[in-house]
Design an enzyme around this catalytic site. Structure first.
Site, short mmCIF file in Angstrom:
data_model
loop_
_atom_site.label_atom_id
_atom_site.label_comp_id
_atom_site.label_asym_id
_atom_site.label_seq_id
_atom_site.Cartn_x
_atom_site.Cartn_y
_atom_site.Cartn_z
N CYS A 1 11.08 -5.03 -2.98
CA CYS A 1 11.12 -3.57 -3.07
C CYS A 1 9.74 -2.95 -3.24
O CYS A 1 8.75 -3.63 -3.42
CB CYS A 1 12.10 -3.15 -4.16
SG CYS A 1 13.81 -3.49 -3.68
N ASP A 2 9.75 -1.64 -3.29
CA ASP A 2 8.63 -0.75 -3.03
C ASP A 2 7.24 -1.23 -3.42
O ASP A 2 6.43 -1.56 -2.58
CB ASP A 2 8.92 0.60 -3.68
CG ASP A 2 10.07 1.31 -2.99
OD1 ASP A 2 10.74 0.68 -2.16
OD2 ASP A 2 10.31 2.49 -3.26
N LYS A 3 6.90 -1.22 -4.71
CA LYS A 3 5.52 -1.51 -5.11
C LYS A 3 5.27 -3.00 -5.26
O LYS A 3 4.12 -3.43 -5.36
CB LYS A 3 5.17 -0.79 -6.43
CG LYS A 3 5.47 0.70 -6.42
CD LYS A 3 4.83 1.41 -5.26
CE LYS A 3 5.39 2.81 -5.07
NZ LYS A 3 6.80 2.88 -4.71
N CYS B 1 16.91 -1.12 0.03
CA CYS B 1 17.72 -0.03 0.59
C CYS B 1 17.60 0.04 2.10
O CYS B 1 16.53 -0.13 2.67
CB CYS B 1 17.33 1.30 -0.06
SG CYS B 1 17.71 1.34 -1.82
N SER C 1 9.31 9.42 -1.31
CA SER C 1 10.07 8.21 -1.06
C SER C 1 10.14 7.98 0.44
O SER C 1 10.10 8.92 1.23
CB SER C 1 11.48 8.37 -1.63
OG SER C 1 12.35 7.41 -1.10
N GLU D 1 7.07 10.09 -6.73
CA GLU D 1 7.75 10.42 -5.48
C GLU D 1 8.60 11.67 -5.67
O GLU D 1 9.32 11.80 -6.66
CB GLU D 1 8.63 9.25 -5.03
CG GLU D 1 7.83 8.04 -4.60
CD GLU D 1 8.70 6.90 -4.12
OE1 GLU D 1 9.93 6.96 -4.32
OE2 GLU D 1 8.16 5.94 -3.55
N ASP E 1 12.41 2.06 -7.74
CA ASP E 1 12.02 3.46 -7.57
C ASP E 1 13.22 4.40 -7.56
O ASP E 1 13.12 5.55 -8.00
CB ASP E 1 11.22 3.63 -6.28
CG ASP E 1 9.76 3.22 -6.45
OD1 ASP E 1 9.50 2.39 -7.33
OD2 ASP E 1 8.91 3.73 -5.72
#
Length: 557
Positions: A119-121, A192, A469, A443, A78
């Site tokens: 990570c994110d998704k 992150c 985000s 985002e 992202d």
């Protein structure tokens, strides 16, 4: 075993022949087949180490008496996709991941599943698939990145870099300072380093009972992360033997536990989307009003970056997620009898946890706030709800009445903000960025970081039908539902309109007369956008509202 359907009997001789070509021996046909969904990819720092990580899991499965089968899963970074057309693909990738994991598991009749996301998704996408296939599942993520430090020792992270871009445009820092931040913000592999979306979801996996203790907080470079991988490999074989399936662990009460943790730790607002989507896949109805009900009785016990100077490594040293859960249990805020992949209840699992640093995890007697770090707002501007990470909002702007400055895309907003169209006291409205309208519900980190970097974080609010985000901070209200493209009231806001945002009282209102509101809604025709990508056109057609988790509808009408 489920896998007997592809490996037992005379009719399955062709299947066994193909499996022998994959390296299986005669004795392997009596063992459980364990899938390993690995999201290793070279362009995501949270995933660059997962190839070696998966080898540890595979070896542990073999030692425990299972047969591991590793398969690949796509991913989107992202941060790298941010601020350009790449972000249209981020949220849709969640659905592709869920569909692809389901496809491999069901096509090959696997007995158990190890998820290796980070990570994110990728994290929610994999969990959604596990909820669908409902087989024994354990999630072991790649772990968080260590925090960076500037040359003078100040802790920083990726959000610092985004905000530094706004700072240099405003003249608050120079290019040398920007380079110092850029080159030191991301020092290791891993997700992150703040309580951003990836780490939020990996922490919530512990509360859901589908991950081992430490999954959310042990750093990617910590030797204990490899031990976690070994334990996950061994434990999945035990889960298969015990027949403990995903939905045996995850039910309505488990989702409530996850939201309670989410709210107490100040998780990313994206977690609302993802937990709602996971609930749907598990056959659980979870209205937005229920989230707000939990938020009103759950204290904020933890504030990590972007809401403070603390990072995931600090949370780990302070006792990790189990320490937060143990503290919440003292107020009877959790369902302690829910099972976990440890094959003990969550109450038993957290029994010995303790807070080791009350600066990072506060006790119940001294919370940051008596109510939660995530809030759901309702009003004529968001009749189906909107979400704000209240833990990251400056107290001075928790209640804000200001004039609207309206933009119909993220690009318009960035240009307008940097060119001085946004002044102190304004409410920035960014619309046509919802699941359908974006498409993909991008985002808005670039606009929010620019606002923060220009020193307007406690003077300007932002409202969008897009999302934010996990690195976003400030009075940023997202997930406004219904979205503009679906005919939502955010589409009728005009420049100069007054808007009231009252986070403590959960209100978001367009301050025009009822007659004017009705007139505008009657005349409103949502803008249509040309979508060049066939995949994104399909996504836009079938995606549902943010208050439903932005899942894809399976109705073909």
């Amino acid at each position: 075993m489920r896998s007997d359907e592809i490996k037992k009997g005379i009719e399955r001789a062709p299947h066994r022949s193909l499996l022998r070509a994959c390296g299986l021996k005669e004795e392997d046909f009596g063992k459980p087949f364990i899938g390993i969904a690995n999201s290793y990819i070279d362009i995501i720092p949270g995933h660059v180490h997962l190839q070696e990580f998966a080898k540890i899991v595979k070896e542990a499965i073999r030692e425990a008496g299972g047969v591991p089968f590793e398969f690949n899963v796509i991913g989107v970074d992202d941060g790298i996709a941010m601020g350009h057309s790449g972000m249209f693909y981020s949220l849709p990738s969640r659905e592709l991941i869920a569909d692809s994991v389901e496809t491999v598991v069901q096509a090959h009749k696997l007995d158990g599943l190890v998820l290796i996301p980070n990570c994110d998704k990728i994290v929610p996408g994999m969990i959604m698939a596990a909820a669908r296939v409902n087989i024994p599942t354990i999630l072991v993520s790649g772990g968080p990145m260590a925090a960076g430090h500037t040359s003078d020792g100040k802790p920083i992270d990726l959000a610092t870099v985004f905000e530094a871009v706004g700072g240099i445009k405003k003249g608050l820092i120079d290019e040398k300072q920007l380079i110092d931040i850029e080159t030191h913000a991301c020092p290791t592999c891993g997700s992150c380093s703040g309580m951003f979306t990836a780490n939020s979801m990996n922490c919530l996996a512990e509360a859901l009972g589908i991950a081992l203790p430490g999954n959310g907080s042990i750093l990617a470079i910590d030797p204990r992360r490899k031990e976690l991988a070994k334990q996950a490999g061994r434990q999945i074989v035990e889960l298969v033997k015990a027949g403990l399936k995903f939905r045996d662990i995850v039910n309505q009460e488990t989702i409530e536990n996850a939201f309670t943790l989410d709210i107490a730790m100040g998780g990313s607002s994206n977690t609302v989307l993802h937990l709602l989507a996971i609930s749907h896949e598990a056959g659980i109805e979870f209205p937005m009003e229920k989230i707000d009900e939990i938020s009103r009785k759950t204290p904020t016990l933890c504030k990590l970056a972007p809401a403070s100077q603390y990072h995931m490594e600090d949370l780990d040293k302070a006792g990790g997620i189990y320490a937060i859960l143990k503290e919440l249990s003292k107020k009877n805020l959790l369902h302690l009898d829910r099972p976990t992949v440890l094959m003990k209840t969550i109450g038993e699992a957290i029994k010995d946890a303790e807070i080791k640093d009350t600066n990072v995890i506060r006790p119940l007697e001294n919370p940051y706030n008596e109510t939660g770090g995530l809030a759901v707002l309702f009003g004529n501007l968001a009749p189906d709800g909107a979400v704000v990470k209240a833990a990251a909002v400056d107290p001075k702007i928790l209640v804000h009445r200001g004039t609207a400055v309206v933009f119909d895309s993220e690009e318009e907003a960035i240009e307008g903000i940097t060119n001085g169209k946004v002044k102190e006291g304004n409410v920035v409205v960014i619309r046509y960025e919802g699941p359908k309208g974006g498409p993909g519900m991008r985002e808005m980190l670039a606009p929010t970081s620019t606002i923060m970097g220009m020193g307007l974080g406690d003077k300007v609010s932002l409202i969008t039908d897009g999302r934010f985000s996990g690195a976003t901070r400030g009075a940023c209200i997202g997930h406004v539902s219904p979205e503009a493209a679906a005919g939502g009231p955010i589409g009728i806001v005009q420049n100069g309109d007054e808007i009231l945002i009252d986070i403590p009282n959960r209100k978001i209102e367009l301050l025009i007369s009822e007659q004017e509101f009705e007139r505008r809604m009657k005349e409103f025709k949502p803008k249509k956008k040309e979508i060049p990508s066939p995949w994104l056109r399909r996504y836009s057609k079938f995606v549902t509202s943010a208050n439903k988790g932005a899942i894809l509808s399976d109705e073909c009408s």
